[in-house]
Design an enzyme around this catalytic site. Structure first.
Site, PDB file in Angstrom:
ATOM      1  N   GLU A   1      19.894  58.921 157.457  1.00 43.15           N
ATOM      2  CA  GLU A   1      20.610  58.210 158.511  1.00 43.15           C
ATOM      3  C   GLU A   1      22.044  58.719 158.625  1.00 43.15           C
ATOM      4  O   GLU A   1      22.625  59.186 157.649  1.00 43.15           O
ATOM      5  CB  GLU A   1      20.620  56.708 158.215  1.00 43.15           C
ATOM      6  CG  GLU A   1      19.222  56.119 158.229  1.00 43.15           C
ATOM      7  CD  GLU A   1      19.173  54.610 158.002  1.00 43.15           C
ATOM      8  OE1 GLU A   1      18.399  53.959 158.718  1.00 43.15           O
ATOM      9  OE2 GLU A   1      19.874  54.085 157.118  1.00 43.15           O
TER      10      GLU A   1
ATOM     11  N   CYS B   1      29.660  59.321 160.153  1.00 43.80           N
ATOM     12  CA  CYS B   1      29.431  59.243 158.705  1.00 43.80           C
ATOM     13  C   CYS B   1      28.101  59.943 158.429  1.00 43.80           C
ATOM     14  O   CYS B   1      27.067  59.503 158.924  1.00 43.80           O
ATOM     15  CB  CYS B   1      29.386  57.772 158.300  1.00 43.80           C
ATOM     16  SG  CYS B   1      28.919  57.511 156.583  1.00 43.80           S
TER      17      CYS B   1
ATOM     18  N   CYS C   1      19.421  59.334 146.237  1.00 41.26           N
ATOM     19  CA  CYS C   1      20.648  59.535 145.448  1.00 41.26           C
ATOM     20  C   CYS C   1      20.369  59.136 144.008  1.00 41.26           C
ATOM     21  O   CYS C   1      19.682  58.151 143.752  1.00 41.26           O
ATOM     22  CB  CYS C   1      21.778  58.676 146.013  1.00 41.26           C
ATOM     23  SG  CYS C   1      23.338  58.847 145.118  1.00 41.26           S
TER      24      CYS C   1
ATOM     25  N   CYS D   1      24.346  53.398 141.553  1.00 40.27           N
ATOM     26  CA  CYS D   1      25.322  52.309 141.666  1.00 40.27           C
ATOM     27  C   CYS D   1      24.576  51.024 142.044  1.00 40.27           C
ATOM     28  O   CYS D   1      23.757  51.025 142.962  1.00 40.27           O
ATOM     29  CB  CYS D   1      26.379  52.635 142.718  1.00 40.27           C
ATOM     30  SG  CYS D   1      27.279  54.152 142.354  1.00 40.27           S
TER      31      CYS D   1
ATOM     32  N   CYS E   1      24.510  49.556 145.813  1.00 35.63           N
ATOM     33  CA  CYS E   1      24.270  50.467 146.934  1.00 35.63           C
ATOM     34  C   CYS E   1      22.784  50.619 147.228  1.00 35.63           C
ATOM     35  O   CYS E   1      21.987  50.917 146.346  1.00 35.63           O
ATOM     36  CB  CYS E   1      24.893  51.828 146.628  1.00 35.63           C
ATOM     37  SG  CYS E   1      24.734  52.990 147.985  1.00 35.63           S
TER      38      CYS E   1
ATOM     39  N   GLY F   1      23.663  59.682 149.558  1.00 31.48           N
ATOM     40  CA  GLY F   1      23.814  60.814 148.643  1.00 31.48           C
ATOM     41  C   GLY F   1      25.191  60.918 148.033  1.00 31.48           C
ATOM     42  O   GLY F   1      26.148  60.297 148.489  1.00 31.48           O
TER      43      GLY F   1
ATOM     44  N   ASN G   1      28.609  44.650 151.478  1.00 28.34           N
ATOM     45  CA  ASN G   1      27.568  44.429 152.478  1.00 28.34           C
ATOM     46  C   ASN G   1      26.245  44.151 151.774  1.00 28.34           C
ATOM     47  O   ASN G   1      25.916  44.821 150.808  1.00 28.34           O
ATOM     48  CB  ASN G   1      27.426  45.664 153.369  1.00 28.34           C
ATOM     49  CG  ASN G   1      28.714  45.936 154.131  1.00 28.34           C
ATOM     50  OD1 ASN G   1      29.242  45.059 154.801  1.00 28.34           O
ATOM     51  ND2 ASN G   1      29.248  47.143 153.996  1.00 28.34           N
TER      52      ASN G   1
ATOM     53  N   CYS H   1      28.566  50.384 155.135  1.00 26.16           N
ATOM     54  CA  CYS H   1      28.676  51.083 153.849  1.00 26.16           C
ATOM     55  C   CYS H   1      27.639  50.544 152.872  1.00 26.16           C
ATOM     56  O   CYS H   1      27.509  49.343 152.697  1.00 26.16           O
ATOM     57  CB  CYS H   1      30.038  50.849 153.200  1.00 26.16           C
ATOM     58  SG  CYS H   1      31.406  51.261 154.237  1.00 26.16           S
TER      59      CYS H   1
HETATM   60  N1  SAH Z   1      28.248  58.818 146.735  1.00 23.52           N
HETATM   61  C1  SAH Z   1      29.527  58.837 147.380  1.00 23.52           C
HETATM   62  C2  SAH Z   1      29.386  58.733 148.872  1.00 23.52           C
HETATM   63  C3  SAH Z   1      28.948  57.371 149.366  1.00 23.52           C
HETATM   64  S1  SAH Z   1      30.267  56.713 150.240  1.00 23.52           S
HETATM   65  C4  SAH Z   1      30.430  57.800 146.780  1.00 23.52           C
HETATM   66  O1  SAH Z   1      29.969  57.086 145.890  1.00 23.52           O
HETATM   67  O2  SAH Z   1      31.598  57.734 147.110  1.00 23.52           O
HETATM   68  C5  SAH Z   1      29.787  55.112 150.528  1.00 23.52           C
HETATM   69  C6  SAH Z   1      30.855  54.124 150.116  1.00 23.52           C
HETATM   70  O3  SAH Z   1      30.335  52.789 150.324  1.00 23.52           O
HETATM   71  C7  SAH Z   1      31.156  54.237 148.643  1.00 23.52           C
HETATM   72  O4  SAH Z   1      32.486  53.928 148.380  1.00 23.52           O
HETATM   73  C8  SAH Z   1      30.252  53.184 148.092  1.00 23.52           C
HETATM   74  O5  SAH Z   1      30.621  52.794 146.811  1.00 23.52           O
HETATM   75  C9  SAH Z   1      30.392  52.090 149.115  1.00 23.52           C
HETATM   76  N2  SAH Z   1      29.296  51.117 149.055  1.00 23.52           N
HETATM   77  C10 SAH Z   1      28.102  51.295 148.465  1.00 23.52           C
HETATM   78  N3  SAH Z   1      27.369  50.177 148.585  1.00 23.52           N
HETATM   79  C11 SAH Z   1      28.101  49.289 149.272  1.00 23.52           C
HETATM   80  C12 SAH Z   1      27.874  47.977 149.715  1.00 23.52           C
HETATM   81  N4  SAH Z   1      26.716  47.364 149.496  1.00 23.52           N
HETATM   82  N5  SAH Z   1      28.854  47.370 150.406  1.00 23.52           N
HETATM   83  C13 SAH Z   1      30.018  48.003 150.675  1.00 23.52           C
HETATM   84  N6  SAH Z   1      30.281  49.258 150.289  1.00 23.52           N
HETATM   85  C14 SAH Z   1      29.337  49.900 149.581  1.00 23.52           C
END
Ligand code: SAH
Length: 340
Positions: free
Chosen positions: A89, A102, A109, A113, A116, A156, A287, A330
């Protein structure tokens, strides 16, 4: 056959020299591909027929398939199908300063985390450079307006696909092509230290964002497995060196999770941790994902957290929210077509 959207201008110039032709054809091609946005090489009418058929033999211009576009006010989410049937996406956001996209960098991935959604599917493979370039180009074509900003913050971990992502930036930045200024490009990492070091030598002034999400190792270990490999003190040493080399301001992303990393003590500790670094902190309200144990911090506490950072003279913003209704925010992107 190689996909032409994975080739920088320099690569194409080398190609033309290698086949005994002239390198200016590379600029002509870039104009057709990125400005006029042709879909078939035979449309490049200022290139001779014999040369064109040679190019057509060596390259494909095959695109990704747009399976679905979901819209919500100022955001559109694109679901793409790749040649091997995988899905990714990308999200277009309409701001008052321009249009930002984006993009995803991997199918799935491996970073794991907890908060995520993208990591619920393990990495299947890295995206090829052309698959990232096409996310931007196809969205620009669909939109009929210029994309001014690109962030690699989709599915990713971009620093786990370093070379392809850097080539992607080189192609987006090309003045004869999409011409997106390096300062309008951002890469976000969960903190892969060796690649942060390598990135400090990358010639373009692309912005670096780091997903921090915790002020200490105890909390970070619980929500981001990568912290066990590169704990905070190692990460910060690398970031300080990065800053010394590049002089570029850093961004920290900090997702607020209720009861986990959102206390006033956490805010104070965070302020201390980043003190003295030229950086700003981007607070992201959590989120919803399929992890039912996590909750979004309420607005009052978000503001309290924000105020503490401000009081400590830290530059801080709360990320504008886009696309929650269509799961385009995000952390909500997936590399799967079906609902989980
Ligand atoms: N893998 C990279 C790129 C992803 S960027 C990284 O970790 O930075 C996506 C961003 O959204 C990251 O800062 C991630 O931590 C954040 N993110 C992930 N899950 C989220 C969620 N459920 N709500 C808000 N932000 C989130």
């Amino acid at each position: 056959m190689k996909n032409i959207y994975g080739f920088s201008l320099k690569d194409l110039e080398n190609y033309f020299i290698e086949i005994g032709s002239k390198k200016f054809h590379a600029k002509q091609l870039y104009d057709w591909l990125y400005i006029k946005k042709i879909e078939h090489l035979k449309e490049a009418s200022n290139i001779s027929k014999p040369l064109l058929s040679k190019i057509e033999n060596d390259f494909t211009t095959k695109r990704l398939k747009i399976v679905e576009v979901q819209k919500e006010e100022d955001v559109r989410k694109y679901l793409f199908e790749l040649e091997d049937g995988e899905h990714i996406e990308a999200v277009l956001m309409i701001h008052d300063f321009g249009h930002s996209v984006c993009v995803s960098s991997q199918v799935g991935c491996n970073m794991g985390c907890r908060f995520c959604e993208s990591g619920r599917r393990k990495k299947v493979r890295n995206l090829e450079t052309y698959e990232m370039v096409l996310q931007v180009l196809m969205i620009e074509k669909d939109l009929k307006e210029r994309v001014s900003h690109v962030v690699v913050m989709g599915i990713g971990e971009p620093f786990d696909n370093y070379d392809n992502v850097m080539k992607f930036f080189t192609i987006l930045n090309e003045p004869f092509g999409l011409a997106i200024g390096a300062r309008h490009l951002t890469v976000s990492t969960c903190g892969i230290v060796p690649k942060i070091k390598e990135f400090s030598n990358f010639p373009l002034q692309v912005n670096l964002a780091v997903s921090l999400h915790a002020p200490n190792n105890e909390i970070r270990n619980k929500i981001m497995p990568i912290n066990k490999v590169y704990p905070i003190e190692i990460l910060f040493r690398a970031l300080k060196e990065y800053y010394k080399k590049t002089n570029r301001r850093l961004t920290f992303e900090y997702v607020l999770l209720e009861g986990i990393n959102d206390s006033t003590e956490c805010a104070e500790e965070l302020a201390k941790l980043v003190k003295g670094l030229n950086c700003y902190i981007n607070i992201i309200p959590y989120n919803e994902t399929n992890n039912l144990n996590l909750k979004r911090t309420n607005v009052v506490q978000i503001m309290r957290f924000y105020d503490i950072l401000k009081k400590n003279n830290i530059t801080v913003t709360i990320r504008k929210e886009f696309g929650r209704k269509i799961s385009a925010a995000c952390g909500q992107l997936r590399s799967k077509k079906e609902e989980l």
